[in-house]
Design an enzyme around this catalytic site. Structure first.
Site: not given
Ligand code: PEP
Ligand code: MG
Length: 587
Positions: A193, A435, A459, A506
Site C-alpha cells: 500500500h 494465456e 502466463d 494485458c
Molecule cells: C498474464 O498472465 O499476462 C496476466 C496479465 O495475468 P497475471 O499477470 O495476473 O497472471
Molecule cells: Mg495470468
C-alpha cells in the site's frame, strides 16, 4: 558522520532529500500477562472500548483522507472497518481472553502472530503484503487500549519518513498530509500500500531496505532515489549537489510525462490506439489516468479476498466494482474474475497444497469448482455494470467447454437479476484471457463464442516456452520475441479481428516499447499495462507510422531467432525514427 549507501526497491520514482524522521512501530507484547477470573468481564469491556475507539478513529481519518485525497484513498479504511466487524476475529479475541485468562494485549499479539504465519506461508508477494491490513487494525486496537498523546504533525514537515514497515492506514494518513518529502522503509515491495500511495502522491520512495531503521537516527540527512532504488545517508556536499541536479532533471521530465499523457494516442499516420491500465487496488484508478490511461484494461480482483479473514460478500464486491466504474466512467473497465488457487492459496478456504500449482486448480478452474463464490462475483459485477462501461474477463481458459459453462452460469445470474428487477447492463461484454497455449491455438474457435479476447502474455509465454516466469535460472529463455511466441500472438490477434471481435494484450509485453511495435504491426490497438509504463509506450507509438511498422514486422518474422528478429527491427525502426525509444531519466 558515516556515509551509507543502500540498495532497495525503487517503488516511486524521483529524488527526495532531507532530514530523517523515524517512525516508531507498535510492538506487540511478548509477555503473557494473566488476570484473575473475576476481572475477565472487565477486560472484555476494555477490549470492546478499544475497538469502539479504533472504529471512531478510522471513521474520522477516513473523512479527512476523503476530503484531502478523494474517495479512492479513503477506501482502504472501509476495508479496515470491515476487519473490525469480522465476527470470527472478535470471537477469537474473546475466547483467548476468557479461556487463557489474559490481558487483551496478549490476545491481540497471539492473533497477530497467527495471521503473520498464515500469510508468510503464501508463496505470492502480492498476497503476503495483505497481511499488513490485518496487523494494521490489530495494532490500532492495541494502541487504543491506553489513552495516548497525539503525534505532532509539524514534526514531519519537510522530512524523509523512515519506517520499518508503515501500516496501510498509517501510510495513508501520514503521506497524505503533504508535508513529508519522501519515504524509505525496511520492509515492503512493489505492491505494498505504501508503494501504491507514494506513487499516486508522487513521493519518491524506496522500500525493501532491510535494516535502514537500525542504521539511521532522527536528524541524519538522507537522499532517497526512488528511480534507481537507492538511498544515501549523510552524503558529502558534492553528492548532495549532484543529486539536487538529478532532482531538477527528474522534475522537468515528470512535467514532460504529464504533457505526453494529455497528447492524443495516435500513430504518425493517425491510427488511434488505446493505452489501458492494469491495476490491483481500487485506489490506483486516478493515478492510472494521470499517466495517460484511457481505461482500466485489467483489474485483478484477487485483492477483495485479502481484506480480512472472511470471504467478501456480494456487497463488498459491488462496492469495489461500482466505485471503479464510476471513477473511470465513461472509460471502460475490465474486471477479471478471481485468479486464485494453486500457489495463490486463500487462508479462508483451506485449499489443499497442490504438487504443481501453476498447472493446478487456479483461476476459472477454481471458480467453476466453487460456483457459489463465482456466481456471487458475477452478480456483483453485473449489478455494478449499470453505467455501461464494465466488461467481464475470465482468466486461464483452456477449452471451449469452460467458456460454454461460464456463459451458462452468466445467463443464470442475469436471469436472477431480471426476475428481481435489478438493473444491469444487458450488453455487458464477456471476454476471456488467452494465456494457456491450448486456448491460443483455437483462438479462432473461442473468438466466435465471446465478445473479446485479452492476451495474458505473462502466463502465455511461460506455458508456451515451458519457462517459469519467476525462476531466475531459466529467465534467459523467457523471450517475448521468440519466433514461436510471435507467431502465436499474431495468430490470436488475427483470429479475433477476423471474427470481428475486440482484442487486447494485458501482459507485461504490452509495456515494452519494442514488443509493443510488434503487437501494433499485428493489428493490435488496445494495450494494457502497469500505468507507469504508459508514457514511454505512448511516446514510442506516437513516433511511428503504423503501415511502416507493419511491413518491418512482417519482414522480421521471416528470421529464425529472437536475437535476429530483435536486431533487425531495432535497426530498421531506428533508421526511420531515431528518437522512438528515447525517454527521460527513468527510461
Ligand atoms: C498474464 O498472465 O499476462 C496476466 C496479465 O495475468 P497475471 O499477470 O495476473 O497472471
Ligand atoms: Mg495470468
Amino acid at each position: 558522520m558515516d556515509i551509507i549507501r543502500l540498495r532497495g526497491i525503487g517503488v516511486s520514482p524521483g529524488i527526495a532529500m532531507g532530514e530523517v524522521r523515524l517512525s516508531a512501530p507498535v510492538i506487540f507484547t511478548g509477555r503473557k500477562e494473566t488476570i484473575s477470573s473475576r476481572r475477565i468481564d472487565n477486560e472484555l469491556r476494555r477490549m470492546k472500548r478499544a475497538i469502539a475507539r479504533t472504529r471512531a478513529e478510522l471513521v474520522k481519518i477516513k473523512g479527512e483522507i476523503k476530503k484531502k485525497m478523494g474517495d479512492e484513498h479513503a477506501f482502504i479504511f472501509d476495508a479496515h472497518l470491515l476487519i473490525l466487524q469480522d465476527k470470527s476475529l472478535l470471537a477469537s479475541l474473546e475466547r483467548i481472553i476468557r479461556e487463557d485468562r489474559v490481558k487483551t494485549e496478549w490476545a491481540l499479539s497471539q492473533i497477530n502472530n497467527k495471521y503473520l504465519r498464515v500469510f508468510e506461508a503464501i508463496n505470492d508477494e502480492y498476497f503476503r503484503q495483505r497481511k499488513s491490513d490485518i496487523s494494521d487494525v490489530l495494532a490500532k486496537v492495541y494502541r487504543n487500549l491506553e489513552a495516548r498523546k497525539k503525534a505532532k504533525e509539524t514534526d514531519e514537515a519537510d522530512k524523509i519518513l523512515v519506517a520499518h514497515e508503515l501500516l496501510p492506514s498509517e501510510a495513508a494518513s501520514r503521506l497524505s498530509r503533504g508535508t513529508i518529502l519522501g519515504v524509505a522503509m525496511d520492509m515492503g515491495g512493489q505492491t505494498s500500500h505504501t508503494a501504491i500511495l507514494a506513487r499516486s502522491l508522487n513521493l519518491p520512495a524506496v522500500v525493501g531496505l532491510h535494516n535502514l531503521t537500525q542504521l539511521v537516527k532522527n536528524g541524519d540527512y538522507l537522499i532517497v532515489d526512488g528511480t534507481d532504488g537507492e538511498i544515501i545517508v549523510n552524503p558529502p556536499l558534492a553528492v548532495r549537489k549532484e543529486f539536487a541536479g538529478k532532482r531538477e532533471k527528474y522534475n522537468t521530465y515528470r512535467k514532460d510525462l504529464q504533457k505526453t499523457a494529455r497528447l492524443p494516442s495516435a500513430t504518425l499516420d493517425g491510427e488511434k490506439f488505446y493505452p489501458l491500465a492494469n491495476i490491483e487496488l481500487p485506489e490506483e484508478v486516478n493515478n492510472a489516468f494521470s499517466y495517460g490511461a484511457e481505461g482500466i484494461g485489467l483489474f485483478r480482483s484477487e485483492f477483495l479476498y485479502l481484506r480480512g479473514s472472511l470471504l467478501p460478500s456480494e456487497d463488498d464486491h459491488f462496492a469495489v466494482y461500482s466505485r471503479i466504474a464510476k471513477e473511470a466512467y465513461p472509460a471502460p473497465v475490465y474486471i477479471r474474475t478471481i485468479d486464485i488457487g494453486g500457489e495463490k492459496a486463500l487462508p479462508q478456504l483451506n485449499i489443499e497444497k497442490e504438487p504443481n500449482p501453476a498447472l493446478g486448480l487456479r483461476a476459472i478452474r477454481f471458480s467453476l469448482r466453487n460456483k457459489d463464490l463465482f456466481m456471487t462475483q458475477l452478480r456483483a459485477i453485473l449489478r455494478a455494470s449499470a453505467l455501461g462501461n464494465m466488461r467481464v474477463l475470465i482468466p486461464m481458459v483452456t477449452e471451449l467447454e469452460e467458456v460454454l459453462e461460464v456463459k451458462h452460469l452468466f445467463e443464470e445470474v442475469k436471469q436472477g437479476l431480471r426476475d428481481h428487477k435489478v438493473k444491469f447492463d444487458e450488453h455487458i461484454p464477456l471476454g476471456i484471457m488467452i494465456e494457456v497455449p491450448a486456448a491460443a491455438a483455437v483462438a479462432d474457435i473461442l473468438a466466435e463464442h465471446v465478445d473479446y479476447l485479452s492476451i495474458g502474455t505473462n502466463d502465455l509465454i511461460q506455458y508456451y516456452l515451458a519457462v517459469d516466469r519467476s525462476n531466475e535460472y531459466v529467465s534467459y529463455l523467457y523471450k517475448p520475441l521468440h519466433p514461436s511466441v510471435l507467431r502465436l500472438i499474431r495468430f490470436i490477434i488475427k483470429a479475433a479481428l477476423k471474427a470481428g471481435k475486440d482484442v487486447t494484450v494485458c501482459g507485461e509485453m504490452a509495456a515494452d516499447p519494442l514488443s509493443a511495435l510488434f503487437l501494433l504491426g499485428f493489428g493490435l490497438r488496445k494495450f494494457s499495462m502497469n500505468p507507469i509504463f504508459i508514457p514511454k509506450f505512448k511516446k514510442a507509438l506516437r513516433s511511428v507510422d503504423s503501415r511502416t511498422v507493419e511491413k518491418v514486422i512482417r519482414d522480421a518474422l521471416k528470421l529464425n531467432t529472437a536475437q535476429a528478429i530483435e536486431e533487425y527491427v531495432i535497426e530498421e525502426i531506428l533508421v526511420k525514427y531515431p528518437g522512438v525509444f528515447l525517454m527521460g531519466p527513468t527510461s
